[in-house]
Scaffold this active site. Structure first.
Site, PDB file in Angstrom:
ATOM      1  N   LYS A  63       0.815  -1.215   0.000  1.00 19.95           N
ATOM      2  CA  LYS A  63       0.000   0.000   0.000  1.00 19.95           C
ATOM      3  C   LYS A  63       0.851   1.268   0.000  1.00 19.95           C
ATOM      4  O   LYS A  63       0.504   2.270   0.599  1.00 19.95           O
ATOM      5  CB  LYS A  63      -0.971   0.015   1.191  1.00 19.95           C
ATOM      6  CG  LYS A  63      -1.766  -1.274   1.385  1.00 19.95           C
ATOM      7  CD  LYS A  63      -2.420  -1.771   0.099  1.00 19.95           C
ATOM      8  CE  LYS A  63      -3.500  -0.842  -0.416  1.00 19.95           C
ATOM      9  NZ  LYS A  63      -4.108  -1.349  -1.677  1.00 19.95           N
ATOM     10  N   SER A  64       1.962   1.204  -0.728  1.00 18.74           N
ATOM     11  CA  SER A  64       2.887   2.348  -0.761  1.00 18.74           C
ATOM     12  C   SER A  64       3.111   2.920  -2.149  1.00 18.74           C
ATOM     13  O   SER A  64       4.017   3.725  -2.342  1.00 18.74           O
ATOM     14  CB  SER A  64       4.242   1.928  -0.160  1.00 18.74           C
ATOM     15  OG  SER A  64       4.095   1.517   1.175  1.00 18.74           O
ATOM     16  N   GLY A  65       2.296   2.503  -3.126  1.00 15.65           N
ATOM     17  CA  GLY A  65       2.451   3.030  -4.475  1.00 15.65           C
ATOM     18  C   GLY A  65       2.955   2.019  -5.476  1.00 15.65           C
ATOM     19  O   GLY A  65       3.433   2.393  -6.553  1.00 15.65           O
ATOM     20  N   THR A  67       1.364  -0.289  -7.424  1.00 19.14           N
ATOM     21  CA  THR A  67       0.629  -0.315  -8.695  1.00 19.14           C
ATOM     22  C   THR A  67       0.946   0.919  -9.527  1.00 19.14           C
ATOM     23  O   THR A  67       1.069   0.835 -10.759  1.00 19.14           O
ATOM     24  CB  THR A  67      -0.885  -0.398  -8.421  1.00 19.14           C
ATOM     25  OG1 THR A  67      -1.137  -1.543  -7.600  1.00 19.14           O
ATOM     26  CG2 THR A  67      -1.677  -0.514  -9.709  1.00 19.14           C
ATOM     27  N   TRP A  91      -0.066  -7.260 -13.153  1.00 13.24           N
ATOM     28  CA  TRP A  91       0.705  -8.375 -12.592  1.00 13.24           C
ATOM     29  C   TRP A  91       1.388  -9.209 -13.665  1.00 13.24           C
ATOM     30  O   TRP A  91       2.309  -9.961 -13.371  1.00 13.24           O
ATOM     31  CB  TRP A  91      -0.187  -9.259 -11.724  1.00 13.24           C
ATOM     32  CG  TRP A  91      -1.361  -9.868 -12.425  1.00 13.24           C
ATOM     33  CD1 TRP A  91      -1.360 -10.946 -13.266  1.00 13.24           C
ATOM     34  CD2 TRP A  91      -2.721  -9.441 -12.361  1.00 13.24           C
ATOM     35  NE1 TRP A  91      -2.627 -11.209 -13.722  1.00 13.24           N
ATOM     36  CE2 TRP A  91      -3.488 -10.306 -13.171  1.00 13.24           C
ATOM     37  CE3 TRP A  91      -3.376  -8.403 -11.680  1.00 13.24           C
ATOM     38  CZ2 TRP A  91      -4.865 -10.173 -13.330  1.00 13.24           C
ATOM     39  CZ3 TRP A  91      -4.744  -8.279 -11.837  1.00 13.24           C
ATOM     40  CH2 TRP A  91      -5.476  -9.151 -12.656  1.00 13.24           C
ATOM     41  N   HIS A 118       7.446  -7.442  -2.347  1.00 12.58           N
ATOM     42  CA  HIS A 118       7.224  -6.835  -1.026  1.00 12.58           C
ATOM     43  C   HIS A 118       8.232  -7.365  -0.004  1.00 12.58           C
ATOM     44  O   HIS A 118       8.122  -7.040   1.182  1.00 12.58           O
ATOM     45  CB  HIS A 118       5.817  -7.170  -0.508  1.00 12.58           C
ATOM     46  CG  HIS A 118       4.707  -6.371  -1.115  1.00 12.58           C
ATOM     47  ND1 HIS A 118       4.827  -5.049  -1.481  1.00 12.58           N
ATOM     48  CD2 HIS A 118       3.414  -6.717  -1.378  1.00 12.58           C
ATOM     49  CE1 HIS A 118       3.658  -4.619  -1.964  1.00 12.58           C
ATOM     50  NE2 HIS A 118       2.800  -5.607  -1.920  1.00 12.58           N
ATOM     51  N   SER A 148      -4.616   2.607   4.567  1.00 13.96           N
ATOM     52  CA  SER A 148      -4.858   1.905   3.314  1.00 13.96           C
ATOM     53  C   SER A 148      -4.834   0.390   3.520  1.00 13.96           C
ATOM     54  O   SER A 148      -5.651  -0.351   2.949  1.00 13.96           O
ATOM     55  CB  SER A 148      -3.814   2.325   2.274  1.00 13.96           C
ATOM     56  OG  SER A 148      -4.090   1.761   1.011  1.00 13.96           O
ATOM     57  N   TYR A 203       6.013   8.255  -2.127  1.00 14.52           N
ATOM     58  CA  TYR A 203       4.671   8.419  -2.683  1.00 14.52           C
ATOM     59  C   TYR A 203       4.308   9.900  -2.730  1.00 14.52           C
ATOM     60  O   TYR A 203       3.726  10.385  -3.702  1.00 14.52           O
ATOM     61  CB  TYR A 203       3.704   7.656  -1.776  1.00 14.52           C
ATOM     62  CG  TYR A 203       2.284   7.568  -2.263  1.00 14.52           C
ATOM     63  CD1 TYR A 203       1.838   6.455  -2.966  1.00 14.52           C
ATOM     64  CD2 TYR A 203       1.349   8.573  -1.974  1.00 14.52           C
ATOM     65  CE1 TYR A 203       0.524   6.338  -3.389  1.00 14.52           C
ATOM     66  CE2 TYR A 203       0.040   8.464  -2.392  1.00 14.52           C
ATOM     67  CZ  TYR A 203      -0.371   7.352  -3.106  1.00 14.52           C
ATOM     68  OH  TYR A 203      -1.675   7.258  -3.521  1.00 14.52           O
ATOM     69  N   THR A 238      -2.018   9.461 -13.869  1.00 17.55           N
ATOM     70  CA  THR A 238      -2.697  10.124 -12.762  1.00 17.55           C
ATOM     71  C   THR A 238      -3.634   9.120 -12.091  1.00 17.55           C
ATOM     72  O   THR A 238      -4.099   8.166 -12.722  1.00 17.55           O
ATOM     73  CB  THR A 238      -3.520  11.330 -13.245  1.00 17.55           C
ATOM     74  OG1 THR A 238      -4.529  10.880 -14.163  1.00 17.55           O
ATOM     75  CG2 THR A 238      -2.630  12.373 -13.916  1.00 17.55           C
TER      76      THR A 238
END
Length: 303
Positions: A63-65, A67, A91, A118, A148, A203, A238
């Protein structure tokens, strides 16, 4: 080929054997990992992996950017052509090193392979030490990460029930959540800045200056692009555009695995959303633990 691979991976994710592992927890040196995604064999595969010198490895705590960076790098290496990003799931474009679905996709990829992980540095130190692979490490304000992660737990059926936000926050702070301690993850990778070919970005920097962040990435990758191409990547990447792209927003994943009725994988993408969730007391406790954990590090954050 990538489209066929991605389709088979989506199908495999919902097969009976994988569904039977929804409640399984794998452990790696005391760190809990969801068994739906990881097996002992896949975790060993990651640690023994033969990196190539032209590999690009995206590293994050969840959950840190992740994607977002997968999307940006896809567009950089396609020189702004949005076709891969709009037709191939993320993926399949930047497969996960340690997840058992992607072993063949990671190993057989051609060149520059985009690889995502990760895992903490200590698990990949030996493998990375044998190559000149480039590492891109993204970190994020841990208060926003905790929020998140909480919302992700509520929709991801392969993660344990988070209970209340306060319940998850306690586990986040003591490092007993899935994927382990945020503090250990960030410090472990940052301590290797002289040993690994690594690019750090936050991020928050990406939110403040996405175009400049893309240019910096191009410089690090030695992959120069014309200003017009950078402009098109900026526009595509964006949050507003990405959240509607089914190749990036995980809506292709079946509801049995991610319950899309309970939330969205790409929820808000904001900086500072933690202020809507933390009590004053929770924030003070968090700040005190953060100060203790990060004392002595040279890490500088824009938040």
């Amino acid at each position: 080929e990538s489209s066929n691979s991605s389709s088979s991976i989506t199908t495999a994710a919902a097969d009976q054997e994988s569904m039977d592992r929804m409640e399984v927890v794998e452990t790696l040196c005391g760190i809990n990992l969801p068994g739906h995604l990881h097996t002992k064999e896949s975790l060993q595969f990651a640690q023994d992996f033969e990196f190539r010198d032209n590999d690009v490895v995206i590293v994050t705590y969840p959950k840190s950017g992740t994607t977002w960076m997968q999307e940006i790098l896809t567009l950089i290496y396609s020189k702004g052509d949005s076709m891969p990003a709009e037709n191939i799931p993320n993926w399949a474009r930047a497969p996960w090193l340690e997840q058992h679905y992607f072993k063949d996709l990671v190993r057989n990829g051609s060149g520059p392979r985009l690889i995502t992980t990760h895992l903490q540095y200590r698990f990949l130190a030996k493998a990375l030490g044998r190559s000149k692979a480039k590492v891109i490490y993204i970190t994020r304000n841990p208060k926003d990460v905790a929020v998140s992660f909480y919302h992700f737990h509520k929709m991801a059926n392969f993660l344990p029930d988070p209970g209340s936000f306060n319940d998850l926050l306690k586990k986040f702070l003591d490092g007993t959540v899935s994927f382990g301690s945020w503090f250990d993850h960030v410090k472990g990778w940052h301590n290797q800045k002289n040993a690994v070919n690594i690019f750090y970005i936050t991020y928050e920097e990406m939110k403040m200056d996405l175009r400049g962040s893309i240019e910096r990435l191009c410089n690090f990758l030695h992959f120069p692009l014309l200003p017009a191409v950078v402009d098109s990547i900026h526009k595509h990447c964006t949050f507003t555009n990405m959240k509607d792209n089914k190749m990036a927003n995980y809506t292709l994943i079946p509801n049995e695995i991610m319950d899309h009725q309970k939330g969205k994988f790409m929820r808000k993408g904001e900086v500072g959303d933690w202020k809507r969730h933390f009590t004053v007391e929770q924030s003070i406790i968090f700040d005190n633990i953060y100060e203790d954990e990060m004392r002595g590090t040279s890490l500088q954050f824009t938040w």
